[in-house]
Write an enzyme that holds these catalytic residues in place. Structure first.
Site, PDB file in Angstrom:
ATOM      1  N   PRO A   1       0.781  -1.060  -0.243  1.00  0.00           N
ATOM      2  CA  PRO A   1       0.013  -0.019  -0.077  1.00  0.00           C
ATOM      3  C   PRO A   1       1.052   1.326   0.049  1.00  0.00           C
ATOM      4  O   PRO A   1       1.968   1.294   0.598  1.00  0.00           O
ATOM      5  CB  PRO A   1      -0.722  -0.138   1.219  1.00  0.00           C
ATOM      6  CG  PRO A   1       0.106  -1.010   2.259  1.00  0.00           C
ATOM      7  CD  PRO A   1       0.678  -1.894   1.194  1.00  0.00           C
ATOM      8  N   LYS A   2       0.448   2.337  -0.681  1.00  0.00           N
ATOM      9  CA  LYS A   2       1.194   3.467  -0.593  1.00  0.00           C
ATOM     10  C   LYS A   2       0.678   4.432   0.538  1.00  0.00           C
ATOM     11  O   LYS A   2      -0.379   5.332   0.438  1.00  0.00           O
ATOM     12  CB  LYS A   2       1.044   4.425  -1.987  1.00  0.00           C
ATOM     13  CG  LYS A   2       1.912   5.458  -2.244  1.00  0.00           C
ATOM     14  CD  LYS A   2       1.845   6.128  -3.450  1.00  0.00           C
ATOM     15  CE  LYS A   2       2.580   7.323  -3.638  1.00  0.00           C
ATOM     16  NZ  LYS A   2       2.318   8.323  -2.596  1.00  0.00           N
ATOM     17  N   VAL A   3       1.096   3.941   1.703  1.00  0.00           N
ATOM     18  CA  VAL A   3       0.558   4.649   2.874  1.00  0.00           C
ATOM     19  C   VAL A   3       0.826   6.218   3.069  1.00  0.00           C
ATOM     20  O   VAL A   3       1.887   6.895   2.414  1.00  0.00           O
ATOM     21  CB  VAL A   3       1.563   4.159   4.146  1.00  0.00           C
ATOM     22  CG1 VAL A   3       0.750   4.920   5.445  1.00  0.00           C
ATOM     23  CG2 VAL A   3       1.262   2.811   3.939  1.00  0.00           C
TER      24      VAL A   3
ATOM     25  N   ASP B   1      -3.028   6.118  -0.629  1.00  0.00           N
ATOM     26  CA  ASP B   1      -3.559   6.794  -1.824  1.00  0.00           C
ATOM     27  C   ASP B   1      -3.205   6.223  -2.751  1.00  0.00           C
ATOM     28  O   ASP B   1      -2.953   6.852  -4.195  1.00  0.00           O
ATOM     29  CB  ASP B   1      -2.849   8.310  -2.054  1.00  0.00           C
ATOM     30  CG  ASP B   1      -1.393   8.310  -1.877  1.00  0.00           C
ATOM     31  OD1 ASP B   1      -0.885   7.401  -1.587  1.00  0.00           O
ATOM     32  OD2 ASP B   1      -0.824   9.468  -1.870  1.00  0.00           O
ATOM     33  N   GLY B   2      -2.930   4.811  -2.864  1.00  0.00           N
ATOM     34  CA  GLY B   2      -2.586   3.874  -3.979  1.00  0.00           C
ATOM     35  C   GLY B   2      -1.919   2.652  -3.474  1.00  0.00           C
ATOM     36  O   GLY B   2      -1.907   2.154  -2.340  1.00  0.00           O
TER      37      GLY B   2
END
Length: 560
Positions: free
Chosen positions: A123-125, A277-278
């Site tokens: 995950p793009k934290v 966010d991605g």
């Protein structure tokens, strides 16, 4: 071959759209617009990096930054893709932060993945990046990302974050880790809750002068271990043993873009302990850390989520007159995608509401989808340097105007046609606003029921109406003659609900004309005010003329 053709089409479409969004500005206007937005973004950067506060939502900042880059490309003032944050710290990172390149879509990601193996998705934290340095098993230093080469000493702050292990052992005893300090969440569903400005909130907590207990509301997600074990599985195991458990939990092996898409979609809808966010896709094989430089990472890419709200440029402001005579304002937009829906228009509301919003062509507005997928305006995020707003039409219309066509009645007249053709009124399938405009422009209707006189030949020869569709329309128009009396009265705009009209048991025009105000007032949901409106309506000269015309056409209930 098909894959490469799809990729080529995607690239060409992207290039076409990129050129299409270039504003039609003079060089002087372009310089002014670019300069103003540059200054605003610089101010936001200073607030964020130096003071840990944000006056703008993270998503809005990202999109306006992208808009600035696009304008710079359009007018030959392009800057490097990687914008270096302002240097606000003198502590050198043992290993530089590279940043991550963004993929435009699944096709671009697939192309990138074809050349690589042993790939993993994380995950793009959404938080702030940090370097954690361990020496002899103890947390020796914590450094903010800064400009990727140097940052601020955050050691004392990070030592107060309980989620960060203060001691480690084994291969991690002398290591450098890179990760994201994030705002801990319980069951955060990105699809429903959005970004909640998490990045700015974390920055604010880290910039505060007081060592507050609120630091325990922060967590850490380690996404890189430079010069760590060669096998990703070994890295994940060692990190989990040391207390960095989230990395192992949320790192998945993937073979292709389809698998990435499935994981990305699952995390978008799942309850997670952080805002995202991605996703980031990374190769397990990385170069030696001495080769890491800002903007130079070729072993990882990001595929961001589409924002819940999009920044859109207002192209024009248009005014529409509804069937009741009310003037509404609509903003025509440069197209944006929201949840797989292409949005090109958004309803602002009344003229007064538009004036309160103070929206002009060239402004940038934040648009999202409300219930049932209807676009709505959330905010005006940027106003252009030159703002020319159109003059709204005079408010000369009401619920009893424009049953008959005239130049000044064009919009309300068309609205009445659209209304009477709708499913709940006469149910004229296959014709909407564009079709009504084409018919009226060609045949110059006298009033809202003039279409009943059109012949098959006239419909067939109407520009804008396909010949294959003209026969269907003629059939629909003929079927309308058999609609119940109450449907025709609704088409005439009687100010009653269908339930009230049905309860009245009116079955003829002559009977309706004789009904008194007291009669209408006793109907369900009809008070004295509405009853007076019905009396005004049935006594209106245009309504009486339409009733006589329908009687001549032998429409059910109107015959003498």
């Amino acid at each position: 071959m098909k894959v490469w053709m799809a990729i080529l089409i995607s690239i060409l479409c992207w290039q076409s759209s990129a050129w299409a969004v270039c504003p039609a500005w003079s060089p002087a206007r372009a310089q002014e617009e670019i300069s103003r937005l540059q200054q605003q973004i610089k101010q936001w950067d200073d607030d964020y990096w130096k003071e840990g506060k944000s006056e703008v939502e993270d998503g809005v900042y990202d999109q306006l930054s992208a808009r600035l880059t696009q304008w710079q490309r359009c007018f030959g003032n392009e800057t490097p893709d990687v914008m270096m944050p302002p240097l606000n710290g003198a502590v050198i990172h043992p290993v530089a932060h590279t940043g991550v390149r963004k993929m435009a879509d699944k096709i671009a990601l697939s192309l990138w993945m074809r050349e690589r193996s042993d790939l993993w998705v994380q995950p793009k934290v959404d938080g702030v990046a940090v370097t954690l340095v361990y020496r002899d098993g103890k947390l020796n230093k914590a450094i903010s990302r800064g400009n990727g080469l140097k940052g601020e000493d955050w050691t004392q702050k990070v030592r107060l974050i309980s989620a960060v292990p203060q001691t480690v052992s084994g291969p991690l005893a002398n290591s450098t880790l890179q990760g994201e300090i994030f705002l801990k969440r319980e069951g955060h569903i990105q699809q429903q809750m959005g970004g909640i400005n998490a990045r700015a909130k974390v920055a604010g907590l880290m910039m505060r002068q007081d060592d507050s207990d609120t630091l325990n509301s922060l967590g850490v997600f380690v996404w890189a271990w430079p010069d760590g074990p060669q096998l990703m599985t070994d890295r994940l195991k060692e990190l989990a043993t040391a207390g960095f458990t989230l990395t192992q939990t949320y790192t998945r092996a993937v073979k292709n873009a389809d698998e990435v898409a499935r994981v990305r979609n699952a995390w978008w809808k799942a309850k997670l302990p952080f805002v995202t966010d991605g996703v980031v896709v990374r190769a397990a094989k990385e170069p030696e850390s001495r080769h890491w430089l800002p903007g130079q990472a070729e072993w990882l890419v990001a595929w961001k989520y589409q924002p819940v709200a999009q920044v859109a440029e207002v192209k024009t402001i248009q005014f529409a007159v509804g069937k009741s005579g009310k003037i509404s304002v609509v903003a025509s937009l440069a197209p944006v995608m929201l949840d797989d829906k292409k949005v090109q228009r958004v309803n602002i509301g009344s003229v007064r509401r538009w004036q309160e919003w103070d929206i002009a062509p060239g402004d940038q507005i934040l648009v999202s989808l409300a219930g049932q997928g209807i676009p709505r305006i959330d905010d005006v995020v940027w106003r252009g340097a030159e703002r020319t707003k159109p003059t709204p039409p005079e408010n000369r219309f009401n619920s009893l105007t424009c049953y008959f066509a005239s130049d000044v009645c064009q919009e309300q007249f068309i609205s009445r046609l659209v209304w009477l053709g709708s499913k709940q009124v006469l149910g004229l399938d296959g014709i909407g606003e564009a079709g009504w405009r084409a018919l009226h422009q060609t045949h110059r209707f006298e009033h809202i029921f003039s279409w009943l006189l059109l012949t098959p030949e006239q419909l067939q020869n109407t520009p804008g109406i396909a010949k294959s569709k003209s026969a269907q329309l003629w059939h629909q128009f003929n079927l309308a003659r058999k609609q119940p009396f109450t449907r025709w009265v609704m088409a005439m705009g009687i100010p009653l609900t269908r339930a009230a009209l049905n309860a009245s048991d009116e079955r003829s025009w002559s009977q309706l004309l004789l009904s008194t105000e007291q009669f209408w007032q006793q109907l369900p949901g009809t008070g004295s005010g509405r009853a007076r409106q019905v009396i005004e309506w049935k006594e209106n000269a245009q309504i009486k003329k339409l009733g006589s015309w329908l009687a001549a056409q032998q429409i059910t209930g109107f015959e003498p």
